[in-house]
Write an enzyme that holds these catalytic residues in place. Structure first.
Site, PDB file in Angstrom:
ATOM      1  N   ILE A  13      54.398   1.557  37.097  1.00  0.00           N
ATOM      2  CA  ILE A  13      54.406   1.485  38.403  1.00  0.00           C
ATOM      3  C   ILE A  13      54.128  -0.084  38.893  1.00  0.00           C
ATOM      4  O   ILE A  13      54.667  -0.603  39.671  1.00  0.00           O
ATOM      5  CB  ILE A  13      53.283   2.111  39.043  1.00  0.00           C
ATOM      6  CG1 ILE A  13      53.525   3.558  38.672  1.00  0.00           C
ATOM      7  CG2 ILE A  13      53.433   2.109  40.635  1.00  0.00           C
ATOM      8  CD1 ILE A  13      52.555   4.516  39.382  1.00  0.00           C
ATOM      9  N   SER A  37      51.922  -1.021  27.675  1.00  0.00           N
ATOM     10  CA  SER A  37      52.982  -1.801  28.030  1.00  0.00           C
ATOM     11  C   SER A  37      53.447  -2.820  26.869  1.00  0.00           C
ATOM     12  O   SER A  37      52.852  -2.758  25.708  1.00  0.00           O
ATOM     13  CB  SER A  37      52.746  -2.412  29.425  1.00  0.00           C
ATOM     14  OG  SER A  37      51.719  -3.254  29.278  1.00  0.00           O
ATOM     15  N   ALA A  83      45.396  -1.153  36.997  1.00  0.00           N
ATOM     16  CA  ALA A  83      45.101  -1.081  35.745  1.00  0.00           C
ATOM     17  C   ALA A  83      43.951  -0.154  35.470  1.00  0.00           C
ATOM     18  O   ALA A  83      42.809  -0.276  36.012  1.00  0.00           O
ATOM     19  CB  ALA A  83      44.224  -2.645  35.011  1.00  0.00           C
ATOM     20  N   SER A 126      45.481   8.919  43.239  1.00  0.00           N
ATOM     21  CA  SER A 126      46.575  10.091  42.704  1.00  0.00           C
ATOM     22  C   SER A 126      46.374  11.401  43.585  1.00  0.00           C
ATOM     23  O   SER A 126      45.321  11.449  43.991  1.00  0.00           O
ATOM     24  CB  SER A 126      46.440  10.538  41.340  1.00  0.00           C
ATOM     25  OG  SER A 126      46.863  11.523  41.074  1.00  0.00           O
ATOM     26  N   TYR A 151      40.224  12.092  33.833  1.00  0.00           N
ATOM     27  CA  TYR A 151      41.094  11.196  34.650  1.00  0.00           C
ATOM     28  C   TYR A 151      40.912  11.393  36.284  1.00  0.00           C
ATOM     29  O   TYR A 151      40.934  10.365  36.942  1.00  0.00           O
ATOM     30  CB  TYR A 151      42.531  11.255  34.135  1.00  0.00           C
ATOM     31  CG  TYR A 151      43.572  10.672  34.792  1.00  0.00           C
ATOM     32  CD1 TYR A 151      43.600   9.323  35.185  1.00  0.00           C
ATOM     33  CD2 TYR A 151      44.461  11.516  35.768  1.00  0.00           C
ATOM     34  CE1 TYR A 151      44.714   8.825  35.782  1.00  0.00           C
ATOM     35  CE2 TYR A 151      45.247  11.025  36.900  1.00  0.00           C
ATOM     36  CZ  TYR A 151      45.377   9.698  36.758  1.00  0.00           C
ATOM     37  OH  TYR A 151      46.428   9.382  37.602  1.00  0.00           O
ATOM     38  N   LYS A 155      39.303   8.931  39.435  1.00  0.00           N
ATOM     39  CA  LYS A 155      40.208   8.574  40.782  1.00  0.00           C
ATOM     40  C   LYS A 155      39.516   9.016  41.835  1.00  0.00           C
ATOM     41  O   LYS A 155      39.215   8.208  42.841  1.00  0.00           O
ATOM     42  CB  LYS A 155      41.341   9.330  40.790  1.00  0.00           C
ATOM     43  CG  LYS A 155      42.492   8.679  39.575  1.00  0.00           C
ATOM     44  CD  LYS A 155      42.832   7.204  39.913  1.00  0.00           C
ATOM     45  CE  LYS A 155      43.809   6.879  38.803  1.00  0.00           C
ATOM     46  NZ  LYS A 155      43.795   5.248  38.810  1.00  0.00           N
ATOM     47  N   VAL A 219      58.734  24.464  29.100  1.00  0.00           N
ATOM     48  CA  VAL A 219      58.447  24.535  30.537  1.00  0.00           C
ATOM     49  C   VAL A 219      57.076  25.488  30.884  1.00  0.00           C
ATOM     50  O   VAL A 219      57.107  26.461  30.061  1.00  0.00           O
ATOM     51  CB  VAL A 219      59.627  25.535  31.116  1.00  0.00           C
ATOM     52  CG1 VAL A 219      59.384  25.877  32.630  1.00  0.00           C
ATOM     53  CG2 VAL A 219      60.817  24.590  31.135  1.00  0.00           C
ATOM     54  N   ASP A 300      46.864  22.666  35.101  1.00  0.00           N
ATOM     55  CA  ASP A 300      48.004  22.420  36.068  1.00  0.00           C
ATOM     56  C   ASP A 300      47.648  23.203  37.134  1.00  0.00           C
ATOM     57  O   ASP A 300      47.218  24.504  37.183  1.00  0.00           O
ATOM     58  CB  ASP A 300      49.157  22.724  35.411  1.00  0.00           C
ATOM     59  CG  ASP A 300      49.938  21.939  34.524  1.00  0.00           C
ATOM     60  OD1 ASP A 300      49.484  20.674  34.535  1.00  0.00           O
ATOM     61  OD2 ASP A 300      50.928  22.267  33.731  1.00  0.00           O
TER      62      ASP A 300
HETATM   63  N1  UFG Z   1      55.506  20.212  32.572  1.00  0.00           N
HETATM   64  C1  UFG Z   1      56.218  21.134  32.000  1.00  0.00           C
HETATM   65  N2  UFG Z   1      56.652  20.674  30.562  1.00  0.00           N
HETATM   66  C2  UFG Z   1      56.186  19.627  29.958  1.00  0.00           C
HETATM   67  C3  UFG Z   1      55.420  18.618  31.023  1.00  0.00           C
HETATM   68  C4  UFG Z   1      55.369  19.164  32.085  1.00  0.00           C
HETATM   69  O1  UFG Z   1      56.738  22.024  32.088  1.00  0.00           O
HETATM   70  O2  UFG Z   1      56.311  19.311  28.887  1.00  0.00           O
HETATM   71  C5  UFG Z   1      55.328  20.581  33.865  1.00  0.00           C
HETATM   72  C6  UFG Z   1      53.997  20.778  34.375  1.00  0.00           C
HETATM   73  O3  UFG Z   1      53.369  21.906  33.994  1.00  0.00           O
HETATM   74  C7  UFG Z   1      53.950  20.356  35.692  1.00  0.00           C
HETATM   75  C8  UFG Z   1      54.971  19.537  36.109  1.00  0.00           C
HETATM   76  O4  UFG Z   1      56.036  19.789  34.986  1.00  0.00           O
HETATM   77  O5  UFG Z   1      54.236  21.525  36.501  1.00  0.00           O
HETATM   78  C9  UFG Z   1      54.647  17.953  36.133  1.00  0.00           C
HETATM   79  O6  UFG Z   1      53.763  17.591  35.075  1.00  0.00           O
HETATM   80  P1  UFG Z   1      53.485  16.180  34.648  1.00  0.00           P
HETATM   81  O7  UFG Z   1      52.825  16.197  33.358  1.00  0.00           O
HETATM   82  O8  UFG Z   1      54.950  15.330  34.698  1.00  0.00           O
HETATM   83  O9  UFG Z   1      52.620  15.561  35.917  1.00  0.00           O
HETATM   84  P2  UFG Z   1      51.287  16.464  36.544  1.00  0.00           P
HETATM   85  O10 UFG Z   1      51.768  17.077  37.969  1.00  0.00           O
HETATM   86  O11 UFG Z   1      50.368  17.202  35.553  1.00  0.00           O
HETATM   87  O12 UFG Z   1      50.473  15.027  36.980  1.00  0.00           O
HETATM   88  C10 UFG Z   1      49.658  14.363  36.079  1.00  0.00           C
HETATM   89  C11 UFG Z   1      48.479  13.946  36.972  1.00  0.00           C
HETATM   90  C12 UFG Z   1      48.629  12.881  37.852  1.00  0.00           C
HETATM   91  C13 UFG Z   1      49.375  11.794  37.278  1.00  0.00           C
HETATM   92  C14 UFG Z   1      50.499  12.301  36.640  1.00  0.00           C
HETATM   93  C15 UFG Z   1      51.321  11.262  35.931  1.00  0.00           C
HETATM   94  O13 UFG Z   1      47.965  15.294  37.313  1.00  0.00           O
HETATM   95  O14 UFG Z   1      47.512  12.679  38.536  1.00  0.00           O
HETATM   96  O15 UFG Z   1      50.320  13.318  35.626  1.00  0.00           O
HETATM   97  O16 UFG Z   1      50.454  10.676  35.045  1.00  0.00           O
HETATM   98  F1  UFG Z   1      49.432  10.784  38.209  1.00  0.00           F
END
Ligand code: UFG
Length: 341
Positions: A13, A37, A83, A126, A151, A155, A219, A300
């Site tokens: 970002i 990075s 950061a 976040s 984490y 925040k 999923v 989640d």
């Molecule tokens: N998901 C899957 N399979 C995967 C990874 C994720 O089905 O392999 C699903 C998760 O269960 C969730 C959705 O995809 O329903 C999004 O998951 P992410 O891991 O991409 O992101 P999150 O919503 O879990 O968010 C998390 C933290 C945030 C942070 C973000 C980015 O909660 O604070 O990751 O790092 F900003």
């Protein structure tokens, strides 16, 4: 040109925000320890903007180096602070590292800024601060729930630190942007997300599965109380998100705040399920993703998406790019990474 310190400006970002700041006429200076990075990000920024920003390679928790930086750059009074450590799963395994990195860096920055009467800080927060909200879409007024991870807890604590510091010092101005799920890459495909090791987030994983780097996409859960049983998130294009930072910087510098500490949701307002996003990725990029449905992932939330009306009204910002732009740029970026190997 107004100098802006961008901590973590080499990250995903951060780098997109540096580009937007340069294009808006600012002079961003980056401090980044390159822990998540690569120095080549500077080349990408330069190719897009024609400007190579100044870059200092050190960890913000090094108070001697941070003090030297501010001594040598007394005209830097505005900080965009990215950061931080950001992997949710790693934070559960290494909580002390997360508390140290994320809290100490903010505290040391605020200590430096306390020397000035007109200092301003824009903080990366976040939507994780809300946990599973009682009402959707979630507004800025929703209560913080117990954080699901160290984490998320950092925040929440950082926002509390900013609120209290602003209360004690009316001259300090701060804004927190509560990001929903940032995805996608710059349309030039010169910068994008560079996950280290196997990604944990959905969209970079989708891209790696499509590229054959990962064998399949899992999923996590199909028994949520949602329209197709998979979890719902508010995915936002990283360029839209970067532009929200420029709006927030203008608000800070233009003394347009209603309170000296403010916080905004930065999302699109559209909730999309995991399965819907997979199908959109397949449709737009004309490919098939190998995926299978497995158990829910612990921690989640079922569903979260933003009420964006406050950001629209007060920041004059709203997302312009849609899901198609997100999945198309993600795949183009992945292809460009794969072709470099
Ligand atoms: N998901 C899957 N399979 C995967 C990874 C994720 O089905 O392999 C699903 C998760 O269960 C969730 C959705 O995809 O329903 C999004 O998951 P992410 O891991 O991409 O992101 P999150 O919503 O879990 O968010 C998390 C933290 C945030 C942070 C973000 C980015 O909660 O604070 O990751 O790092 F900003």
């Amino acid at each position: 040109m107004q100098k802006i310190l961008v901590t973590g400006g080499m990250g995903y970002i951060g780098s997109h925000t540096v580009v937007e700041l340069i294009q808006a006429g600012f002079d961003p200076i980056i401090i980044d320890d390159l822990s998540n990075s690569s120095v080549e990000v500077l080349d990408g920024i330069e190719k897009i903007t024609g400007t190579r920003p100044q870059f200092f390679n050190f960890n913000l928790c090094n108070d001697v180096l941070l003090g030297n930086f501010f001594q040598n750059n007394t005209d830097v009074r505005t900080v965009v602070h990215f950061a931080a450590s950001k992997a949710v799963g790693e934070s559960i395994k290494r909580p002390l590292l997360y508390y140290k990195n994320n809290l100490l860096s903010l505290l040391l920055l605020l200590e430096q800024l306390a020397a000035y009467e007109d200092s301003k800080i824009l903080f990366s927060s976040s939507c994780t601060v809300y946990g599973q909200p009682d009402q959707l879409p979630v507004t800025e007024q929703s209560a913080f729930k117990q954080a699901e991870s160290p984490y998320g807890s950092t925040k929440q604590i950082c926002e509390g630190i900013l609120r209290d510091a602003c209360k004690a010092n009316p001259m300090l101005k701060a804004i927190s942007l509560r990001y929903f799920n940032p995805v996608g890459a710059h349309e030039s495909i010169q910068i994008g997300e560079l996950p280290q090791g196997t990604p944990n987030n959905l969209v970079p994983l989708m891209a790696q599965v499509a590229a054959g780097i990962q064998p399949e996409l899992k999923v996590f859960g199909s028994d949520y109380n949602t329209r197709d049983g998979s979890a719902i998130r508010d995915y936002i294009h990283v360029v839209d998100l970067a532009q929200a930072h420029v709006k927030a910087v203008h608000r800070l510098l233009g003394n347009k705040q209603r309170n000296n500490y403010e916080f905004f949701n930065i999302g699109t307002g559209n909730g999309i399920s995991v399965l819907e996003l997979i199908h959109e990725f397949e449709r737009v990029n004309k490919l098939k993703l190998n995926y299978k449905i497995v158990e829910r992932r612990p921690g989640d939330v079922e569903s979260i998406y933003a009420d964006t009306s406050f950001a629209k009204k007060e920041l004059g910002w709203q997302a312009k790019l849609g899901v198609e732009d997100m999945v198309r740029s993600t795949w183009k970026w992945q292809q460009s990474l794969s072709s470099k190997k």
